[in-house]
Motif scaffolding. Sequence first.
Motif, mmCIF file in Angstrom:
data_model
loop_
_atom_site.group_PDB
_atom_site.id
_atom_site.type_symbol
_atom_site.label_atom_id
_atom_site.label_comp_id
_atom_site.label_asym_id
_atom_site.label_seq_id
_atom_site.Cartn_x
_atom_site.Cartn_y
_atom_site.Cartn_z
ATOM 1 N N LEU A 16 4.847 20.951 12.488
ATOM 2 C CA LEU A 16 3.583 20.635 11.830
ATOM 3 C C LEU A 16 2.510 20.237 12.829
ATOM 4 N N GLU A 17 1.283 20.604 12.486
ATOM 5 C CA GLU A 17 0.121 20.350 13.329
ATOM 6 C C GLU A 17 -0.900 19.539 12.535
ATOM 7 N N PRO A 18 -1.769 18.800 13.217
ATOM 8 C CA PRO A 18 -2.799 18.039 12.486
ATOM 9 C C PRO A 18 -3.632 18.916 11.545
ATOM 10 N N ASP A 19 -3.856 20.154 11.917
ATOM 11 C CA ASP A 19 -4.633 21.063 11.049
ATOM 12 C C ASP A 19 -3.906 21.420 9.757
ATOM 13 N N ASP A 20 -2.640 21.075 9.646
ATOM 14 C CA ASP A 20 -1.900 21.304 8.402
ATOM 15 C C ASP A 20 -2.158 20.201 7.379
ATOM 16 N N THR A 21 -2.860 19.170 7.775
ATOM 17 C CA THR A 21 -3.162 18.061 6.875
ATOM 18 C C THR A 21 -4.003 18.542 5.692
ATOM 19 N N ALA A 22 -3.504 18.292 4.492
ATOM 20 C CA ALA A 22 -4.189 18.756 3.286
ATOM 21 C C ALA A 22 -3.404 18.284 2.063
ATOM 22 N N PHE B 98 -0.977 28.625 -13.905
ATOM 23 C CA PHE B 98 -0.581 27.220 -13.865
ATOM 24 C C PHE B 98 -0.659 26.657 -12.448
ATOM 25 N N TRP B 99 -1.134 25.411 -12.382
ATOM 26 C CA TRP B 99 -1.236 24.679 -11.108
ATOM 27 C C TRP B 99 -0.525 23.337 -11.227
ATOM 28 N N GLY B 100 0.043 22.898 -10.114
ATOM 29 C CA GLY B 100 0.561 21.545 -10.051
ATOM 30 C C GLY B 100 -0.547 20.569 -9.703
ATOM 31 N N GLN B 101 -0.198 19.290 -9.646
ATOM 32 C CA GLN B 101 -1.201 18.257 -9.408
ATOM 33 C C GLN B 101 -1.446 18.004 -7.926
ATOM 34 N N GLY B 102 -0.568 18.507 -7.077
ATOM 35 C CA GLY B 102 -0.761 18.382 -5.644
ATOM 36 C C GLY B 102 0.028 17.251 -5.019
ATOM 37 N N THR B 103 0.347 17.414 -3.748
ATOM 38 C CA THR B 103 1.017 16.377 -2.961
ATOM 39 C C THR B 103 0.372 16.335 -1.582
ATOM 40 N N GLN B 104 0.124 15.126 -1.096
ATOM 41 C CA GLN B 104 -0.595 14.951 0.161
ATOM 42 C C GLN B 104 0.345 15.117 1.347
ATOM 43 N N VAL B 105 -0.092 15.907 2.300
ATOM 44 C CA VAL B 105 0.600 16.044 3.579
ATOM 45 C C VAL B 105 -0.374 15.614 4.670
ATOM 46 N N THR B 106 0.042 14.648 5.471
ATOM 47 C CA THR B 106 -0.788 14.156 6.561
ATOM 48 C C THR B 106 -0.001 14.245 7.852
ATOM 49 N N VAL B 107 -0.573 14.946 8.835
ATOM 50 C CA VAL B 107 0.081 15.127 10.122
ATOM 51 C C VAL B 107 -0.744 14.387 11.174
ATOM 52 N N SER B 108 -0.139 13.417 11.807
ATOM 53 C CA SER B 108 -0.846 12.633 12.818
ATOM 54 C C SER B 108 -0.616 13.230 14.199
ATOM 55 N N SER B 109 -1.625 13.074 15.043
ATOM 56 C CA SER B 109 -1.525 13.636 16.396
ATOM 57 C C SER B 109 -0.948 12.630 17.368
#
Length: 124
Positions: free
Chosen positions: A86-92, A113-124
């Motif tokens: 994973l890279e910081p640019d994958d944060t979303a 149909f869409w889900g509600q979403g899940t946060q992914v945060t990649v720190s550098s």
Amino acid sequence: QVRLVESGGGLVQAGGSLRLSCTASGRTFSTYAMGWFRQAPGKERESVAAISSSGRSTNYKDSVKGRFTISRDNAKNTVYLQMNSLEPDDTAVYFCAADPSYVATQTGLNVDFWGQGTQVTVSS
């Protein structure tokens, strides 16, 4: 009606891995193509990966090829996104989508149909 629930997001250091899951309600999961999308702050939603209803066809955004793998288990009504290196640019915020059309799960257009979403945060 199909309800999609994502899980598996979180905070990870660059180079790390996460596996996202999206579980669908209903008895018709195997008839839907599935897609993963993401949206970063201030940016448009973009397609990350898609998989056909049978699982035989997959499609990836160029920047995640070789790092992300989409898969599905129709017996468990679940689609996965394994994310490695994973890279910081994958944060979303990552969303899953379900539609009978494999093309729709690649474009995000007119998805049923869409889900509600899940946060992914990649720190550098």
